[in-house]
Design an enzyme around this catalytic site. Structure first.
Site, PDB file in Angstrom:
ATOM      1  NE  ARG A  27      -3.971  -1.607   2.600  1.00  0.00           N
ATOM      2  CZ  ARG A  27      -4.069  -1.968   3.881  1.00  0.00           C
ATOM      3  NH1 ARG A  27      -3.455  -1.280   4.823  1.00  0.00           N
ATOM      4  NH2 ARG A  27      -4.785  -3.015   4.227  1.00  0.00           N
ATOM      5  NE  ARG A  31      -7.499   5.063   3.153  1.00  0.00           N
ATOM      6  CZ  ARG A  31      -8.401   4.457   3.941  1.00  0.00           C
ATOM      7  NH1 ARG A  31      -9.501   5.102   4.298  1.00  0.00           N
ATOM      8  NH2 ARG A  31      -8.188   3.229   4.374  1.00  0.00           N
ATOM      9  NE  ARG A  40     -10.779   7.380  -2.441  1.00  0.00           N
ATOM     10  CZ  ARG A  40     -10.962   6.349  -1.622  1.00  0.00           C
ATOM     11  NH1 ARG A  40      -9.916   5.742  -1.106  1.00  0.00           N
ATOM     12  NH2 ARG A  40     -12.159   5.915  -1.321  1.00  0.00           N
ATOM     13  CG  ASP A  77      -9.545  -3.125  -4.152  1.00  0.00           C
ATOM     14  OD1 ASP A  77      -9.089  -2.488  -3.183  1.00  0.00           O
ATOM     15  OD2 ASP A  77     -10.383  -4.031  -4.034  1.00  0.00           O
ATOM     16  CE1 TYR A 154     -13.262  -7.727   2.048  1.00  0.00           C
ATOM     17  CE2 TYR A 154     -11.449  -9.059   1.209  1.00  0.00           C
ATOM     18  CZ  TYR A 154     -11.909  -8.029   2.011  1.00  0.00           C
ATOM     19  OH  TYR A 154     -11.031  -7.317   2.787  1.00  0.00           O
TER      20      TYR A 154
END
Length: 358
Positions: A27, A31, A40, A77, A154
């Protein structure tokens, strides 16, 4: 063969000598970087960012402008495959990914479409090509996918979970249905990673984020088996180079010996493993990647440097180590600490490698 200006990462994965231990961070585009947050916001949403090749390229390169990293990783992703299968993915603020059409029955699994990854996930390959071109041989590009088991959790739960009641209900109650789903996902993941390799990815990683939620016997049957099925189908050489494969199971320390026999080139370790013990357990079968606690980056520069040196000492001056965090970097991490980490890894490991290893 395309020329690479910095091939430390690939050399380490192949257990070849390097002048300094290579480092990248899971990652690493995310963020914790204000420039990522700005891009973003321009994109309008997370999946909008993933689907825009130019913007995905922009955020992939952002950490390389700040830090002397040895690899770039495709910005995308792990849930692109189930999204393309029509499970109606939404990223909800404060809640994470949600599938509005989860798989709960045998009929749901049987109805899943077979993907043409170059058609249904063309935006990913467009991003790979764009990033590879923009890198210009600066460092290698890593492609990736979620593992079949992680994708299945998921898809069945419809969101993240702590207890996996629906996924484990299917695993124990209808194992044949679970195997059918995992086999389809494994074949799709292999197609997906091969398409990334042909588009320009020079190494690939399989993220088995939820493999550690399984007991020992079930991990082998329902997670590792499906990852082996993926690895067996992968392109292992392209553009005149070997294409290394990394398996990363969060919480997978109990299964390192079994994972080392999966025909991958490297294993990613989370922070719960002792790196020196892991090296002793797998010997020379595979390279190892990891495994600093991501929480270290909440500490001081001195603490980050100290723990980085401790991790490097655990592996020693031996070939086959890629430095990384034990999981993805936190959105609350201090970017200055990341620079301290990268610089310490390079400077201190250069001293170790100058001494030589075995």
């Amino acid at each position: 063969m395309s020329t690479l200006k910095n091939d430390r990462f690939l050399r380490a994965l192949n257990r070849e000598p390097v002048d300094a231990t290579p480092i990248w961070v899971m990652r690493q585009a995310g963020r914790y970087l204000p420039e990522y947050r700005a891009t973003r916001a321009r994109a309008g949403g997370f999946m909008d960012l993933c689907r825009n090749a130019e913007l995905a390229c922009e955020v992939t390169l952002q950490p390389l402008e700040r830090f002397d990293l040895d690899a770039a990783i495709l910005f995308s992703d792990i849930l692109t495959i189930p999204d393309a299968m029509g499970l109606d993915l939404e990223f909800q603020a404060g809640e994470g990914p949600v599938f509005h059409k989860p798989l709960r029955t045998e009929a749901d699994v049987a109805a899943l479409p077979k993907l043409d990854v170059n058609r249904d996930l063309d935006y990913v390959m467009n991003a790979v090509r764009t990033i590879r071109s923009a890198l210009g041989g600066r460092v290698p590009l890593i492609g990736f996918s979620g593992s079949p088991w992680t994708l299945a959790t998921y898809m069945i739960e419809g969101a993240g979970s702590k207890e996996y009641p629906f996924a484990k209900g299917m695993l124990y109650g209808q194992p044949d249905v679970m195997h059918a789903l995992l086999d389809q996902l494994a074949d799709t993941v292999a197609d997906y990673l091969n398409a990334q390799i042909l588009a320009g990815a020079q190494a690939v990683q399989i993220f088995d984020t939820w493999g550690g939620a399984l007991p020992f016997a079930q991990y082998d049957e329902f997670s590792l088996r499906s990852m082996k099925r993926v690895v067996s189908q992968l392109i292992r050489e392209h553009d005149g180079r070997k294409v290394p494969v990394i398996l990363f199971t969060k919480g997978g320390g109990a299964w390192l010996e079994a994972m080392a026999d999966a025909d991958a080139d490297a294993l990613g370790l989370d922070w719960s493993c002792d790196l020196g013990e892991a090296r002793a357990r797998v010997g020379h079968k595979v390279a190892l990647q990891g495994n600093l606690d991501p929480g270290t980056l909440f500490g001081s520069d001195e603490a980050v440097a100290r723990e980085a040196r401790r991790t490097l000492d655990k592996f020693g001056p031996n070939p086959g180590h890629v430095f990384n965090l034990g999981h993805g970097i936190s959105q609350f991490a201090n970017a200055d600490r990341v620079k301290t980490l990268v610089d310490t890894v390079h400077d201190y490991s250069a001293e170790l490698h100058a001494k030589g290893g075995n």
